[in-house]
Design an enzyme around this catalytic site. Sequence first.
Site, PDB file in Angstrom:
ATOM      1  N   SER A 140       0.872  -1.185   0.000  1.00 26.33           N
ATOM      2  CA  SER A 140       0.000   0.000   0.000  1.00 26.33           C
ATOM      3  C   SER A 140       0.901   1.225   0.000  1.00 26.33           C
ATOM      4  O   SER A 140       2.064   1.151   0.402  1.00 26.33           O
ATOM      5  CB  SER A 140      -0.855  -0.008   1.265  1.00 26.33           C
ATOM      6  OG  SER A 140      -1.356   1.277   1.564  1.00 26.33           O
ATOM      7  N   TYR A 153      -4.568  -1.354   9.577  1.00 29.24           N
ATOM      8  CA  TYR A 153      -4.246  -1.597   8.169  1.00 29.24           C
ATOM      9  C   TYR A 153      -2.858  -1.040   7.837  1.00 29.24           C
ATOM     10  O   TYR A 153      -2.019  -1.733   7.245  1.00 29.24           O
ATOM     11  CB  TYR A 153      -5.315  -0.940   7.298  1.00 29.24           C
ATOM     12  CG  TYR A 153      -5.156  -1.159   5.815  1.00 29.24           C
ATOM     13  CD1 TYR A 153      -5.563  -2.344   5.223  1.00 29.24           C
ATOM     14  CD2 TYR A 153      -4.612  -0.172   4.994  1.00 29.24           C
ATOM     15  CE1 TYR A 153      -5.433  -2.547   3.860  1.00 29.24           C
ATOM     16  CE2 TYR A 153      -4.478  -0.366   3.628  1.00 29.24           C
ATOM     17  CZ  TYR A 153      -4.887  -1.549   3.062  1.00 29.24           C
ATOM     18  OH  TYR A 153      -4.754  -1.750   1.704  1.00 29.24           O
ATOM     19  N   LYS A 157       0.501  -3.019   6.532  1.00 28.66           N
ATOM     20  CA  LYS A 157       1.098  -2.748   5.216  1.00 28.66           C
ATOM     21  C   LYS A 157       2.544  -2.264   5.357  1.00 28.66           C
ATOM     22  O   LYS A 157       3.398  -2.571   4.523  1.00 28.66           O
ATOM     23  CB  LYS A 157       0.230  -1.752   4.443  1.00 28.66           C
ATOM     24  CG  LYS A 157      -1.149  -2.321   4.072  1.00 28.66           C
ATOM     25  CD  LYS A 157      -1.037  -3.568   3.184  1.00 28.66           C
ATOM     26  CE  LYS A 157      -2.391  -4.105   2.750  1.00 28.66           C
ATOM     27  NZ  LYS A 157      -2.311  -5.139   1.731  1.00 28.66           N
TER      28      LYS A 157
HETATM   29  N1  LIG Z   1      -8.339  -0.920  -3.136  1.00 25.31           N
HETATM   30  C1  LIG Z   1      -7.398  -0.158  -2.632  1.00 25.31           C
HETATM   31  O1  LIG Z   1      -7.581   1.055  -2.484  1.00 25.31           O
HETATM   32  C2  LIG Z   1      -6.077  -0.744  -2.242  1.00 25.31           C
HETATM   33  C3  LIG Z   1      -4.992   0.117  -2.087  1.00 25.31           C
HETATM   34  C4  LIG Z   1      -3.758  -0.422  -1.694  1.00 25.31           C
HETATM   35  C5  LIG Z   1      -3.634  -1.783  -1.489  1.00 25.31           C
HETATM   36  N2  LIG Z   1      -4.722  -2.576  -1.651  1.00 25.31           N
HETATM   37  C6  LIG Z   1      -4.542  -4.001  -1.405  1.00 25.31           C
HETATM   38  O2  LIG Z   1      -4.908  -4.731  -2.543  1.00 25.31           O
HETATM   39  C7  LIG Z   1      -5.231  -6.059  -2.147  1.00 25.31           C
HETATM   40  C8  LIG Z   1      -6.487  -6.479  -2.895  1.00 25.31           C
HETATM   41  O3  LIG Z   1      -7.553  -5.675  -2.461  1.00 25.31           O
HETATM   42  P1  LIG Z   1      -8.671  -5.079  -3.432  1.00 25.31           P
HETATM   43  O4  LIG Z   1      -8.690  -3.628  -3.216  1.00 25.31           O
HETATM   44  O5  LIG Z   1      -8.508  -5.628  -4.777  1.00 25.31           O
HETATM   45  O6  LIG Z   1      -9.967  -5.613  -2.671  1.00 25.31           O
HETATM   46  P2  LIG Z   1     -10.948  -6.838  -2.900  1.00 25.31           P
HETATM   47  O7  LIG Z   1     -11.723  -6.919  -1.633  1.00 25.31           O
HETATM   48  O8  LIG Z   1     -11.659  -6.697  -4.193  1.00 25.31           O
HETATM   49  O9  LIG Z   1      -9.967  -8.079  -3.037  1.00 25.31           O
HETATM   50  C9  LIG Z   1      -9.464  -8.782  -1.946  1.00 25.31           C
HETATM   51  C10 LIG Z   1      -9.661 -10.259  -2.214  1.00 25.31           C
HETATM   52  O10 LIG Z   1      -9.010 -10.978  -1.166  1.00 25.31           O
HETATM   53  C11 LIG Z   1      -9.877 -12.012  -0.767  1.00 25.31           C
HETATM   54  N3  LIG Z   1      -9.555 -12.380   0.616  1.00 25.31           N
HETATM   55  C12 LIG Z   1      -9.796 -11.692   1.741  1.00 25.31           C
HETATM   56  N4  LIG Z   1      -9.355 -12.374   2.806  1.00 25.31           N
HETATM   57  C13 LIG Z   1      -8.807 -13.520   2.315  1.00 25.31           C
HETATM   58  C14 LIG Z   1      -8.184 -14.641   2.907  1.00 25.31           C
HETATM   59  N5  LIG Z   1      -8.044 -14.724   4.237  1.00 25.31           N
HETATM   60  N6  LIG Z   1      -7.751 -15.635   2.131  1.00 25.31           N
HETATM   61  C15 LIG Z   1      -7.886 -15.568   0.779  1.00 25.31           C
HETATM   62  N7  LIG Z   1      -8.471 -14.527   0.155  1.00 25.31           N
HETATM   63  C16 LIG Z   1      -8.929 -13.520   0.917  1.00 25.31           C
HETATM   64  C17 LIG Z   1     -11.282 -11.457  -0.917  1.00 25.31           C
HETATM   65  O11 LIG Z   1     -12.261 -12.484  -0.992  1.00 25.31           O
HETATM   66  C18 LIG Z   1     -11.140 -10.680  -2.209  1.00 25.31           C
HETATM   67  O12 LIG Z   1     -11.421 -11.472  -3.345  1.00 25.31           O
HETATM   68  C19 LIG Z   1      -5.357  -6.031  -0.620  1.00 25.31           C
HETATM   69  O13 LIG Z   1      -4.204  -6.586  -0.041  1.00 25.31           O
HETATM   70  C20 LIG Z   1      -5.447  -4.556  -0.332  1.00 25.31           C
HETATM   71  O14 LIG Z   1      -4.982  -4.234   0.963  1.00 25.31           O
HETATM   72  C21 LIG Z   1      -5.931  -2.105  -2.030  1.00 25.31           C
END
Ligand SMILES: NC(=O)c1ccc[n+]([C@@H]2O[C@H](COP(=O)([O-])OP(=O)(O)OC[C@H]3O[C@@H](n4cnc5c(N)ncnc54)[C@H](O)[C@@H]3O)[C@@H](O)[C@H]2O)c1
Length: 258
Positions: A140, A153, A157
Amino acid sequence: METTKQHKNILITGGATGIGAAAARLFAANGWQVAVADINDEAGEALAAAIGHDCIYLHADTRCRAELDAAVEAACGRFGGLGALFANAGIHRRNTLLGVSDEEFDLVVKTNIYGTVNTLRAAVPAIAKSGGGAVVINASEQVFAGKPGNFAYGLTKGALGQLTRTAAIELAPMHVRVNAVCPSTVHTPLVDSLFERVAAAGGPSKEELWAEEDALFLRGSAGTPDEVARMVLFLADDAQSAFCNGANYLVDGGYTAS
Ligand SMILES: NC(=O)c1ccc[n+]([C@@H]2O[C@H](COP(=O)([O-])OP(=O)(O)OC[C@H]3O[C@@H](n4cnc5c(N)ncnc54)[C@H](O)[C@@H]3O)[C@@H](O)[C@H]2O)c1
């Protein structure tokens, strides 16, 4: 300089929706075989069916080492090895140092830190056995900057940013590179559900929260999953990024610059 012939296949945790799903589609479109591991079986199965023959879905909760080991074994069995890992699964909860409950703190740490560490411990030996390759961790922009309401969070990260450095040093002799992609806010279900929880608790509406969030970026809008997936493809591919190792790569629309 010694080079390895990387297997063009990847395991993507949390690949059923959001950034992981965009990565699954992009890797497959670029000729990679993809194993998506998630706990959202319905979305994961649908994604794999939509991508077709080069994508399989595997149920694996990253908090469970046995499920991850089984997913890695299944991916290797199907593809004949493993060339890359996108350790992407993660969750978000809005909380503060003084206000977070023990239960919520535990959930975020277990999913984001233990889940990612478990994932590397399951997949890295398979990548090394396949001749080497690359790991990309989804961290992140909070590796570089604090944000209000992001106590647990942000802490997790930040830990992944450090994991990226130490794992790269430890795994280099196995020909496994480790980098992290560090996105700022991206339009995904993760942020949607975060904003829905804020609205349900009496805060501004989801639409108002997205308008505020979009205004934080130099271009006036947050990122898209595809924009992050393109950096993941670059970092996962030895042919593209062999000299990138142990580093945290921002994809943040200028957020940390301003
Ligand atoms: N969306 C943002 O703004 C953002 C920014 C920076 C980092 N991220 C990171 O990106 C990654 C993906 O998030 P996203 O934004 O695509 O959200 P999202 O919720 O669409 O995707 C996350 C996925 O992880 C799965 N998941 C959750 N817990 C799990 C577990 N214990 N085991 C297996 N799968 C699991 C969920 O079912 C989901 O499909 C995360 O690590 C998030 O922290 C997101």
